[in-house]
Design a protein around this motif. Structure first.
Motif, PDB file in Angstrom:
ATOM      1  N   UNK A  40     111.901  70.177  67.003  1.00 18.95           N
ATOM      2  CA  UNK A  40     111.957  70.414  68.446  1.00 18.95           C
ATOM      3  C   UNK A  40     110.549  70.678  68.984  1.00 18.95           C
ATOM      4  N   UNK A  41     109.781  71.496  68.286  1.00 18.63           N
ATOM      5  CA  UNK A  41     108.399  71.745  68.694  1.00 18.63           C
ATOM      6  C   UNK A  41     107.538  70.506  68.558  1.00 18.63           C
ATOM      7  N   UNK A  42     107.790  69.716  67.518  1.00 14.29           N
ATOM      8  CA  UNK A  42     107.021  68.489  67.333  1.00 14.29           C
ATOM      9  C   UNK A  42     107.327  67.489  68.447  1.00 14.29           C
ATOM     10  N   UNK A  43     108.551  67.503  68.952  1.00 15.18           N
ATOM     11  CA  UNK A  43     108.903  66.610  70.065  1.00 15.18           C
ATOM     12  C   UNK A  43     108.076  66.932  71.301  1.00 15.18           C
ATOM     13  N   UNK A  44     107.777  68.218  71.532  1.00 14.24           N
ATOM     14  CA  UNK A  44     106.929  68.598  72.664  1.00 14.24           C
ATOM     15  C   UNK A  44     105.523  68.021  72.477  1.00 14.24           C
ATOM     16  N   UNK A  45     104.999  68.088  71.263  1.00 14.63           N
ATOM     17  CA  UNK A  45     103.696  67.499  70.984  1.00 14.63           C
ATOM     18  C   UNK A  45     103.729  65.977  71.203  1.00 14.63           C
TER      19      UNK A  45
END
Length: 457
Positions: A40-45
């Motif tokens: 989920x955090x990687x999707x923001x990146x």
């Protein structure tokens, strides 16, 4: 003048910050789609990388932009992480409809666009007609739906076209990572699947528009009619309809019979519709059919006389005029702008992945990045001053023509302006080393493969 520039700059920064806020809102709504917090955090990146000024937006470049040491996390996000990309596509769609759903005219515009690819190791790739190339080329085609309104538009649905021969070969299917539930589906059926999802989550607009690929599909038209959805679909000159009871006629024959000659001249009306580059004026006429809900709409170019035909359905109880159908027909074009913006600014066709799921996930994330800027631009448009335009051809240019409303591309630039952060020098040096090392390894394997191939021959 200096004060005006300062005020304009301050307003621009506000819109850039609003884009950052909208990204946070959309990203937050995507949380239920992810099983774990890391992807989920990687999707923001990934979304931030797609909205950056990177010239090519692929796994390596996005990972470097994100500050990662290698592309492993980015590649895992697309290939192996557990998250529901179909659910995410629905979240993006609802985000767009929430912002544009109060517009007086809302149209779902259907079209397909492609990504040229080399080789045959990518899901969906084959030699086929590619609209992006304007010819038959090797690549992947994807069917899209744009939610188009006079106040803004964004791509809200996508389905990858997988050729039948790839699905029929179990070994090839496994190598391309195509899930067992994916069956061969034509482009009109893929469009119908997108629309079925929109009906299920109550985001379907009152009107659907499409070109001949979708207009000639009787199954798709019946689906829309059964769900009381109006449509204005392009059809060919050989399309037949029953204008006179008991007699089916080709579309071009109906024009020569009912709209040609001095006595029918008044049936043509010149209508002007505002497009992205100004007013578009054509002569339009419509003919009723033996069904009270079906019409044939004809467009004629004012200079060349070239004709275009549209088959239209108006659900029972919905009032309709010629101008209403014309406006729906003209809102088919924003889907082309969506392709242009998506590819030029958000890397819609930049992915270098091969597996079906990874390709679709990249597309969904590109649609999310586009949606953030499209919604921000639509919000800014409501606050934009009335444009200063000439009234007659003799008008002289004003001393101050004002400013146009913020476009999707301009919103993206403002987003970059307010979020830009330079990575440490050591980070960039590390990535230079990493790329050279990886490329050296790839070169070694390519040479070994070539040597083995030479031995076999």
């Amino acid at each position: 003048m200096t004060q005006e520039i300062g005020e304009a700059a301050a307003a621009a920064i506000v819109e850039g910050e609003r884009a950052v806020t909208n990204l946070g809102v959309l990203h937050g709504r995507l949380r239920p789609c992810f099983a774990r917090v890391e992807p989920f955090g990687q999707a923001r990146k990934y979304l931030t990388g797609l909205m950056s000024d990177l010239p090519r937006k692929n796994g390596w470049s996005i990972a470097e932009h994100a500050g990662d040491r290698t592309p492993d996390r980015t590649q895992r996000l697309l290939n192996h992480a557990v998250w529901d990309h179909d659910q995410a596509q629905g979240v993006v769609r609802r985000f767009v409809v929430e912002a544009l759903g109060d517009q007086p005219l809302r149209v779902g515009a259907l079209d397909e666009s492609g990504q040229e690819k080399h080789g045959n190791a990518t899901a969906g790739v084959k030699r086929q007609y590619m609209g992006c190339a304007g010819r038959v080329a090797n690549g992947v085609n994807t069917v899209y739906c744009s939610y188009a309104t006079p106040g803004g538009h964004a791509l809200v649905g996508a389905r990858i076209y997988i050729p039948e021969e790839q699905l029929a070969d179990p070994g090839r299917r496994a190598a391309l990572g195509v899930p067992a539930g994916v069956e061969f589906t034509t482009k009109p059926q893929l469009a119908q699947d997108i629309l079925a999802d929109m009906i299920a989550d109550a985001t379907i607009p009152p009107w659907i528009a499409g070109d001949e690929v979708y207009g000639r599909s009787g199954k798709l038209r019946t689906f829309l009619e059964d769900n009381t959805i109006g449509y204005v679909m392009r059809v060919g000159c050989a399309f037949t309809t029953e204008v006179t009871p008991g007699r089916r006629m080709r579309a071009d024959a109906t024009v020569s019979t009912h709209l040609t000659g001095r006595k029918h001249r008044r049936r043509w009306q010149i209508c002007s519709v505002t497009g992205s580059k100004g007013e578009r004026s054509y002569a339009w006429a419509w003919l009723a059919t033996t069904s009270p809900q079906l019409f044939l709409l004809i467009r004629k170019h004012l200079v060349t006389g070239e004709l275009a035909y549209h088959y239209c359905h108006v659900p029972p109880g919905r009032p309709v005029t010629l101008m209403a159908l014309v406006r729906v027909a003209c809102l088919r074009w924003p889907v082309e702008e969506g392709f242009e913006f998506g590819k030029d600014h958000f890397g819609l066709d930049h992915s270098q992945v091969r597996l079906y799921t990874a390709l679709l996930r990249h597309i969904v994330l590109a649609l999310a990045a586009l949606a953030v800027c499209a919604v921000t631009a639509a919000q800014a448009k409501t606050r934009a001053p009335v444009p200063i335009l000439p009234v007659t051809s003799d008008d002289t240019p004003p001393a101050d023509p004002g400013l146009i409303a913020f476009t999707i591309a301009e919103v993206k630039r403002l987003f970059i302006l307010v979020t830009r952060r330079q990575q440490p020098e050591t980070h960039h040096l590390h990535w230079i080393w990493w790329r050279r090392r990886h490329q050296a390894r790839a070169r070694w394997y390519h040479h070994r493969t070539r040597l083995r191939r030479n031995q076999q021959t």
